[in-house]
Design an enzyme around this catalytic site. Structure first.
Site, PDB file in Angstrom:
ATOM      1  CB  SER A 112      -1.598  -0.096   1.639  1.00 43.06           C
ATOM      2  OG  SER A 112      -0.055   0.069   2.183  1.00 43.06           O
ATOM      3  CG  ASP A 159      -4.163   4.784   7.296  1.00 41.07           C
ATOM      4  OD1 ASP A 159      -2.995   4.998   7.488  1.00 41.07           O
ATOM      5  OD2 ASP A 159      -4.800   4.685   6.185  1.00 41.07           O
ATOM      6  CG  HIS A 197      -0.857   3.666   4.470  1.00 43.88           C
ATOM      7  ND1 HIS A 197      -2.642   3.461   5.113  1.00 43.88           N
ATOM      8  CD2 HIS A 197      -0.811   2.241   4.265  1.00 43.88           C
ATOM      9  CE1 HIS A 197      -2.520   1.557   3.988  1.00 43.88           C
ATOM     10  NE2 HIS A 197      -0.943   1.218   4.306  1.00 43.88           N
TER      11      HIS A 197
END
Ligand code: NAG
Ligand code: NAG
Length: 379
Positions: free
Chosen positions: A48, A343, A346
């Protein structure tokens, strides 16, 4: 209104003709010079941290960032990037003067001339090991990402670039950067889970993980990759979702940071160890661990004020979420540039920018080893 649509279509056609003529057909190794870019492009593999929207196309994947507040500071809005704005790849691309964002492999439109500057195959939640990420529903494993390059992109690259034969295509491929950003999930969403099938020591698990990654790099080298950027994993013990589980502990969770450090030191060694096995190749280790740790240890001079909380409202485990992703249309902090994490896992665009800039431009062997990405691109 009726005028603008045909006009922009017209411009698009002109642009497509222009890029297909000057970008590709003139000669297959010239396309980096056309735009003044420092490299022909990037092929991106990983999780991600570098995913720019592949998971939007993965049915039943819960690891998605295609909704606000993700992308709140991104020119195109929510795109699947797991941050408020640009990710590390976007900023690296900008520093390398690539003319546009690297396109998303899973988007069926990413075919033909659109792949001239590379393709991004990364998938949020995935890992180096095939089974990592199964808790996120479906993800695209690193091995599958490499197969996507081999089976879908590579066969069309020669014709797209206008390379006359395999020898010429190989010369062209040698100018692209192959960026690998994977590994964190193999610890967080695999080894350290109570349900993990891996019962070996951290040292053995890490040795096996690096051996697997080494095979994946060799595979890409067989396919023609010559320039590699290996992104380290960041201090896993400092991320908001982990810290929230241990509120009684002040500072970061050392066990997880030690795992990340161990992986990174093996990864850095791999750069020297694997090079003799990969003729005509160059590899760069790109730090993200020290960048984030240094911000956390001394945030204010670098413009940060919040180092442990997520900027967005995260969806809590008690509400059916996972404590990592932002709530749909949830609130964010006001000064997103002053938070380290967007978040539960990340980093914010501000941190991504620092990681990319340090790796691209800095000359201390701690940020990029044995030299930086700009030097790699210009080789
Ligand atoms: C997605 O989930 C639905 C409902 O659980 C299921 O029927 C379907 O087969 C899943 N699709 C994939 C590709 O796994
Ligand atoms: C490939 O094309 C180049 C340029 O046209 C030519 O010089 C070379 O001999 C060709 N190589 C092969 C193996 O056909």
């Amino acid at each position: 209104m009726t005028q603008t649509k045909p006009n922009s279509l017209y411009l698009l056609i002109i642009f497509t003709l222009f890029t297909s003529f000057f970008g590709c057909s003139c000669c297959c190794t010239c396309n980096k010079h056309v735009h003044g870019a420092e490299t022909s492009g990037m092929f991106v593999f990983g999780s991600s941290l570098v995913d720019n929207g592949n998971n939007n196309y993965v049915e039943n994947s819960t690891a998605r960032a295609d909704y606000l507040p993700y992308g709140i500071d991104f020119p195109l809005g929510p795109s699947g990037r797991f941050t408020n704005g640009k990710n590390v790849i976007d900023t690296l691309g900008k520093l390398l003067k690539l003319p546009f964002f690297i396109p998303v492999f899973a988007n069926p439109e990413t075919r033909g001339v659109k792949i001239v500057h590379g393709v991004n195959y990364a998938s949020g939640g995935s890992g180096i090991l095939d089974e990592t990420g199964s808790i996120s529903g479906r993800v695209i494993s690193l091995n599958q990402q490499i197969r996507n390059f081999e089976e879908v992109s590579l066969p069309s690259l020669g014709p797209v670039l206008g390379c006359e034969n395999a020898t010429i295509l190989a010369q062209a491929l040698a100018d692209y950067l192959f960026v690998m950003g994977s590994g964190g999930n193999d610890y967080l969403m695999n080894y350290f889970l109570p349900t993990s099938i891996h019962k070996s020591s951290l040292e053995d698990f890490t040795t096996n993980l690096i051996a697997e990654l080494s095979n994946q790099i060799k595979k890409l080298h067989q396919l023609g990759a010559r320039k590699f950027v290996l992104i380290s994993i960041y201090p896993l013990g400092c991320i908001p979702v982990v810290k929230a589980k241990f509120p009684q502990i002040e500072g970061c969770i050392e066990t997880l940071n030690q795992a990340a450090s161990l992986f990174n030191s093996h990864l850095k060694s791999l750069v020297d160890l694997i090079k003799p096995e990969l003729p005509n190749s160059n590899l760069v280790y790109l730090d993200s661990y020290d960048v984030i740790r240094d911000i956390i240890q001394d945030p204010v001079p670098k413009g940060f004020t919040e180092t442990s909380k997520a900027c967005c409202e995260v969806s809590l485990i008690t509400e059916g979420g996972n404590g990592i992703l932002c709530k749909r249309k949830g609130k964010t902090c006001a000064k997103r540039d002053s938070f380290v994490f967007f978040d539960g896992l990340h980093p914010t665009e501000a941190v991504n920018n620092l990681i990319a800039l340090n790796g691209y431009a800095f000359n201390l062997k701690t940020e990029a080893y044995p030299f930086n990405v700009e030097q790699l691109a210009k080789l």
